[in-house]
Design a protein around this motif. Structure first.
Motif, PDB file in Angstrom:
ATOM      1  N   THR A 268      -8.639 -19.291 -23.697  1.00  0.00           N
ATOM      2  CA  THR A 268      -9.680 -18.278 -23.621  1.00  0.00           C
ATOM      3  C   THR A 268      -9.684 -17.746 -22.197  1.00  0.00           C
ATOM      4  OG1 THR A 268     -11.412 -19.867 -23.068  1.00  0.00           O
ATOM      5  CG2 THR A 268     -11.050 -19.411 -25.411  1.00  0.00           C
ATOM      6  N   MET A 269     -10.213 -16.563 -22.033  1.00  0.00           N
ATOM      7  CA  MET A 269     -10.097 -15.867 -20.762  1.00  0.00           C
ATOM      8  C   MET A 269     -11.333 -15.989 -19.875  1.00  0.00           C
ATOM      9  SD  MET A 269      -7.030 -14.699 -21.059  1.00  0.00           S
ATOM     10  CE  MET A 269      -6.383 -15.851 -22.256  1.00  0.00           C
ATOM     11  N   GLY A 270     -12.267 -16.838 -20.292  1.00  0.00           N
ATOM     12  CA  GLY A 270     -13.473 -17.018 -19.500  1.00  0.00           C
ATOM     13  C   GLY A 270     -14.672 -16.319 -20.101  1.00  0.00           C
ATOM     14  N   CYS A 271     -14.505 -15.822 -21.311  1.00  0.00           N
ATOM     15  CA  CYS A 271     -15.580 -15.042 -21.916  1.00  0.00           C
ATOM     16  C   CYS A 271     -15.865 -15.455 -23.355  1.00  0.00           C
ATOM     17  CB  CYS A 271     -15.213 -13.562 -21.885  1.00  0.00           C
ATOM     18  SG  CYS A 271     -13.607 -13.230 -22.643  1.00  0.00           S
ATOM     19  N   SER A 272     -15.213 -16.476 -23.833  1.00  0.00           N
ATOM     20  CA  SER A 272     -15.370 -16.847 -25.239  1.00  0.00           C
ATOM     21  C   SER A 272     -15.879 -18.271 -25.371  1.00  0.00           C
ATOM     22  CB  SER A 272     -14.023 -16.763 -25.963  1.00  0.00           C
ATOM     23  OG  SER A 272     -13.518 -15.469 -25.928  1.00  0.00           O
ATOM     24  N   THR A 273     -16.711 -18.468 -26.352  1.00  0.00           N
ATOM     25  CA  THR A 273     -17.077 -19.824 -26.751  1.00  0.00           C
ATOM     26  C   THR A 273     -16.573 -19.987 -28.168  1.00  0.00           C
ATOM     27  OG1 THR A 273     -19.243 -19.081 -27.485  1.00  0.00           O
ATOM     28  CG2 THR A 273     -19.084 -19.957 -25.244  1.00  0.00           C
ATOM     29  N   LEU A 274     -15.732 -20.947 -28.355  1.00  0.00           N
ATOM     30  CA  LEU A 274     -15.110 -21.145 -29.663  1.00  0.00           C
ATOM     31  C   LEU A 274     -15.732 -22.333 -30.358  1.00  0.00           C
ATOM     32  CD1 LEU A 274     -11.370 -20.728 -28.663  1.00  0.00           C
ATOM     33  CD2 LEU A 274     -12.894 -19.003 -29.592  1.00  0.00           C
ATOM     34  N   ASP A 275     -15.898 -22.203 -31.651  1.00  0.00           N
ATOM     35  CA  ASP A 275     -16.337 -23.323 -32.463  1.00  0.00           C
ATOM     36  C   ASP A 275     -15.219 -23.594 -33.464  1.00  0.00           C
ATOM     37  OD1 ASP A 275     -17.553 -25.255 -33.956  1.00  0.00           O
ATOM     38  OD2 ASP A 275     -19.078 -23.932 -34.819  1.00  0.00           O
ATOM     39  N   LEU A 276     -14.452 -24.631 -33.181  1.00  0.00           N
ATOM     40  CA  LEU A 276     -13.322 -24.963 -34.047  1.00  0.00           C
ATOM     41  C   LEU A 276     -13.680 -26.032 -35.065  1.00  0.00           C
ATOM     42  CD1 LEU A 276     -10.516 -24.943 -31.357  1.00  0.00           C
ATOM     43  CD2 LEU A 276     -11.120 -23.136 -32.943  1.00  0.00           C
ATOM     44  N   GLY A 277     -14.918 -26.466 -35.053  1.00  0.00           N
ATOM     45  CA  GLY A 277     -15.370 -27.449 -36.035  1.00  0.00           C
ATOM     46  C   GLY A 277     -14.574 -28.731 -35.963  1.00  0.00           C
TER      47      GLY A 277
ATOM     48  N   TRP B 196      -9.356 -20.184 -19.099  1.00  0.00           N
ATOM     49  CA  TRP B 196      -8.696 -19.757 -17.869  1.00  0.00           C
ATOM     50  C   TRP B 196      -9.641 -19.074 -16.891  1.00  0.00           C
ATOM     51  CZ3 TRP B 196      -3.307 -17.634 -19.807  1.00  0.00           C
ATOM     52  CH2 TRP B 196      -2.514 -18.725 -20.185  1.00  0.00           C
ATOM     53  N   ALA B 197     -10.852 -18.750 -17.318  1.00  0.00           N
ATOM     54  CA  ALA B 197     -11.882 -18.187 -16.437  1.00  0.00           C
ATOM     55  C   ALA B 197     -11.349 -17.068 -15.543  1.00  0.00           C
ATOM     56  CB  ALA B 197     -12.521 -19.304 -15.600  1.00  0.00           C
ATOM     57  N   LEU B 198     -10.747 -16.082 -16.174  1.00  0.00           N
ATOM     58  CA  LEU B 198     -10.192 -14.931 -15.458  1.00  0.00           C
ATOM     59  C   LEU B 198     -11.189 -13.780 -15.427  1.00  0.00           C
ATOM     60  CD1 LEU B 198      -6.774 -15.082 -17.284  1.00  0.00           C
ATOM     61  CD2 LEU B 198      -7.082 -15.521 -14.844  1.00  0.00           C
ATOM     62  N   ASP B 199     -11.179 -13.024 -14.336  1.00  0.00           N
ATOM     63  CA  ASP B 199     -12.032 -11.843 -14.258  1.00  0.00           C
ATOM     64  C   ASP B 199     -11.564 -10.795 -15.256  1.00  0.00           C
ATOM     65  OD1 ASP B 199     -13.521 -12.945 -12.198  1.00  0.00           O
ATOM     66  OD2 ASP B 199     -12.379 -11.943 -10.614  1.00  0.00           O
ATOM     67  N   ASP B 200     -12.507 -10.027 -15.765  1.00  0.00           N
ATOM     68  CA  ASP B 200     -12.206  -8.940 -16.684  1.00  0.00           C
ATOM     69  C   ASP B 200     -11.604  -7.780 -15.887  1.00  0.00           C
ATOM     70  OD1 ASP B 200     -12.132  -6.939 -18.605  1.00  0.00           O
ATOM     71  OD2 ASP B 200     -14.222  -7.211 -19.224  1.00  0.00           O
TER      72      ASP B 200
ATOM     73  N   ILE C  62      -4.962  -9.942 -11.313  1.00  0.00           N
ATOM     74  CA  ILE C  62      -5.284 -10.641 -12.565  1.00  0.00           C
ATOM     75  C   ILE C  62      -4.023 -10.776 -13.406  1.00  0.00           C
ATOM     76  CG2 ILE C  62      -6.603 -10.497 -14.719  1.00  0.00           C
ATOM     77  CD1 ILE C  62      -8.767  -8.950 -12.997  1.00  0.00           C
ATOM     78  N   ARG C  63      -3.251  -9.704 -13.512  1.00  0.00           N
ATOM     79  CA  ARG C  63      -1.982  -9.719 -14.259  1.00  0.00           C
ATOM     80  C   ARG C  63      -1.057 -10.809 -13.738  1.00  0.00           C
ATOM     81  NH1 ARG C  63       1.562  -5.102 -12.349  1.00  0.00           N
ATOM     82  NH2 ARG C  63       1.792  -6.621 -10.687  1.00  0.00           N
ATOM     83  N   ASP C  64      -0.911 -10.875 -12.420  1.00  0.00           N
ATOM     84  CA  ASP C  64       0.009 -11.857 -11.834  1.00  0.00           C
ATOM     85  C   ASP C  64      -0.476 -13.287 -12.058  1.00  0.00           C
ATOM     86  OD1 ASP C  64       1.489  -9.668 -11.037  1.00  0.00           O
ATOM     87  OD2 ASP C  64       0.857  -9.776  -8.931  1.00  0.00           O
ATOM     88  N   GLU C  65      -1.792 -13.494 -12.006  1.00  0.00           N
ATOM     89  CA  GLU C  65      -2.331 -14.830 -12.280  1.00  0.00           C
ATOM     90  C   GLU C  65      -2.066 -15.222 -13.732  1.00  0.00           C
ATOM     91  OE1 GLU C  65      -6.418 -17.475 -12.052  1.00  0.00           O
ATOM     92  OE2 GLU C  65      -6.412 -15.488 -11.140  1.00  0.00           O
ATOM     93  N   ILE C  66      -2.231 -14.271 -14.637  1.00  0.00           N
ATOM     94  CA  ILE C  66      -1.958 -14.533 -16.054  1.00  0.00           C
ATOM     95  C   ILE C  66      -0.494 -14.896 -16.251  1.00  0.00           C
ATOM     96  CG2 ILE C  66      -1.751 -13.418 -18.314  1.00  0.00           C
ATOM     97  CD1 ILE C  66      -4.383 -11.900 -17.587  1.00  0.00           C
TER      98      ILE C  66
END
Length: 154
Positions: free
Chosen positions: A93-102, A113-117, A129-133
């Motif tokens: 995830t990019m730092g903006c999602s909370t996933l529920d995988l059960g 990865w807590a990346l800036d948008d 940001i591209r280079d960090e990814i």
């Protein structure tokens, strides 16, 4: 699922954010390139999606990726389902999602990865940001490539 098929199943990686219009699109494109560079074509499956997909990939992201020879102009953000994510070995995830995988929570290696948008950022920041990814994707491939055929059962 049969444990016998684990060694022949491809390693599945998903890159997820809210809009699927920036960070996750760059991640998926770099993963596709990394997969090809390493000759892992049929051994790695790459998914990308968002929880609330945008209409198109951000212009600044398309431009920044074009600078490194990656064309995202024909990509369309898409939704990703919990079922698709539960079938993955790795989810970034990019730092903006909370996933529920059960129940699959223990079976999926989830990394935030807590990346800036990059949306709305100046071109230099989008490049950072591209280079960090790109670095994070290569490091992820190093992890499971070094481990042999990918993650095994527990």
């Amino acid at each position: 699922m049969s444990t016998e098929s684990e060694s022949t199943d491809p390693t599945r990686i998903a890159f997820v954010c809210v809009q699927n219009a920036g960070r996750s699109q760059m991640s998926a494109a770099f993963a596709e390139r990394e997969r090809d560079r390493r000759g892992l074509g049929d051994r790695v499956e790459i998914l990308t999606g968002g929880t609330h997909p945008a209409d198109r990939v951000h212009d600044g992201v398309v431009d920044a990726m074009a600078e490194v020879g990656v064309d995202l102009s024909d990509r369309t953000p898409r939704a990703i389902t919990a079922e698709e994510l539960r079938a993955c070995d790795y989810v970034a995830t990019m730092g903006c999602s909370t996933l529920d995988l059960g129940d699959a929570e223990d079976d999926v290696d989830v990394r935030d990865w807590a990346l800036d948008d990059p949306d709305g950022e100046d071109p230099e920041r989008v490049r950072e940001i591209r280079d960090e990814i790109e670095d994070r994707v290569a490091a992820l491939f190093d992890e499971f490539s070094d481990a042999g055929d990918g993650p095994g059962g527990s």
